[in-house]
Scaffold this active site. Structure first.
Site, PDB file in Angstrom:
ATOM      1  N   CYS A 141      -5.555   4.273   1.501  1.00  0.00           N
ATOM      2  CA  CYS A 141      -6.486   3.173   1.234  1.00  0.00           C
ATOM      3  C   CYS A 141      -5.646   1.976   0.797  1.00  0.00           C
ATOM      4  CB  CYS A 141      -7.470   3.569   0.140  1.00  0.00           C
ATOM      5  SG  CYS A 141      -8.597   2.253  -0.339  1.00  0.00           S
ATOM      6  N   CYS A 183     -11.987  -3.427   3.258  1.00  0.00           N
ATOM      7  CA  CYS A 183     -11.184  -2.258   3.626  1.00  0.00           C
ATOM      8  C   CYS A 183      -9.793  -2.760   3.979  1.00  0.00           C
ATOM      9  CB  CYS A 183     -11.814  -1.520   4.805  1.00  0.00           C
ATOM     10  SG  CYS A 183     -10.831  -0.104   5.368  1.00  0.00           S
TER      11      CYS A 183
END
Length: 266
Positions: free
Chosen positions: A73, A206
C-alpha cells in the site's frame, strides 16, 4: 487488552497505525476487521503494525480492512514512515529511512511537514488492450495489481458497479485486482478514482493506483511528462515521478496524524 493507536491519513487513505516494536500485539483477522469497520469501530482502509527489522530501520506489516494481510500500500507506506519518524524509530539519517514490507525494501524521506516521498518498486507485467465488461482496460503491477480504465467523465464513472465486477474477474486476475478510472486533465496531470481490493469499496486515495495510472498513461503516450500530478477522490494531490525506463519510481504526498487514542480488545 488495551492498545494505543494512531489514526493517519495519506491523502484520504486512512490507516490505524500501531507501534508493535515489542512484538506483544497479536490481532486476529476478525479483530482487525472490527477495528477497521466504520461507525462501529475506529474505521480505516487498513491497519499497519510497525515492527522491528533485522536489516532495515523497521518493518511494516499491512492488513486490509477485511482483516487479511495485504499487498503493498503506497499511501500506507508513506504513513508508516511518517509515524515511525514521530515515535523515534532510528532512521538512516534525520529524515530518511528504509523499511521492509512483504519481503521488499522501500526507502522513504520525510520531505517536509506532514509530507513523505516513498520510492516504489519498479512496475511489472504491463498489459494493454484487455477487453473486460465492454471496456478497454490496461493492467500493471506496482506492488499491487491494478487495472486502468480511461474515461472522459470521471465524475459519473461506475466505480462501485463496473469497478466491483472487474475487481472479481478471477478468470483474468486469479487474485483479483484493484480497478482505477482515469481522466487525463493535462499533459502532466490526471484525476483518478479507485475501487480497492481488500477494502471492497471506493477509497479516497490509492498510492499504488496513482503510480499505476501515471506509469500507464506515460507508456501509452497520454501524458508527456515523467512527473505527474494525480488528483485523488479526496481532492488531495499525489506526485508520481519516474525515470524514462520506469525503474526509479517515487510517490510523494501528505501523511498526517489525525488523532491518537486507545482501544480495548477483548
Amino acid at each position: 487488552m488495551e492498545i494505543t493507536f494512531s489514526k493517519l491519513s495519506g491523502a484520504g487513505n486512512d490507516f490505524i497505525v500501531i507501534d508493535n516494536r515489542s512484538l506483544s500485539i497479536h490481532l486476529a483477522t476478525l479483530q482487525i476487521r472490527d477495528l477497521c469497520t466504520r461507525r462501529t469501530g475506529i474505521g480505516a482502509d487498513g491497519l499497519i503494525l510497525i515492527e522491528p527489522s533485522a536489516h532495515y530501520d523497521f518493518s511494516m506489516k499491512y492488513y486490509n480492512s477485511d482483516g487479511l494481510l495485504g499487498s503493498m500500500c503506497g499511501n500506507g507506506g508513506r504513513c508508516a514512515a511518517y509515524f515511525a519518524h514521530t515515535i523515534g524509530v532510528t532512521f538512516t539519517s534525520d529524515s530518511s529511512c528504509s523499511f521492509e514490507a512483504n519481503g521488499n525494501r522501500y526507502d522513504a524521506v520525510v520531505t517536509g511537514p506532514e509530507t513523505v516521498q516513498l520510492r516504489m518498486l519498479a512496475p511489472e507485467s504491463f498489459r494493454t488492450g484487455i477487453e473486460l465488461e465492454g471496456l478497454t482496460c490496461h493492467s500493471v503491477n506496482t506492488g499491487s495489481p491494478h487495472i486502468i480504465i480511461y474515461t472522459s467523465d470521471l465524475e459519473n464513472a461506475s466505480v462501485t458497479g463496473t469497478g466491483r465486477t472487474i475487481r472479481h474477474r478471477t478468470d483474468e486476475f486469479p487474485g483479483g485486482t484493484n480497478v482505477n478510472f482515469i481522466e487525463i486533465t493535462s499533459p502532466d496531470s490526471l484525476s483518478i478514482r479507485t475501487f480497492e481490493r481488500g477494502v471492497e469499496d471506493e477509497t479516497l486515495a490509492c498510492g499504488t493506483g496513482a503510480v499505476a495510472a501515471a506509469l500507464m498513461s506515460r507508456k501509452l503516450g497520454k501524458v508527456e511528462s515523467c512527473n505527474i500530478r494525480v488528483t485523488v477522490k479526496s481532492g488531495d494531490i499525489l506526485g508520481v515521478r519516474f525515470d524514462e525506463a520506469m525503474q526509479e519510481v517515487y510517490l510523494t504526498g501528505p501523511a498526517k496524524i489525525v488523532y491518537r487514542g486507545t482501544v480495548t480488545i477483548a
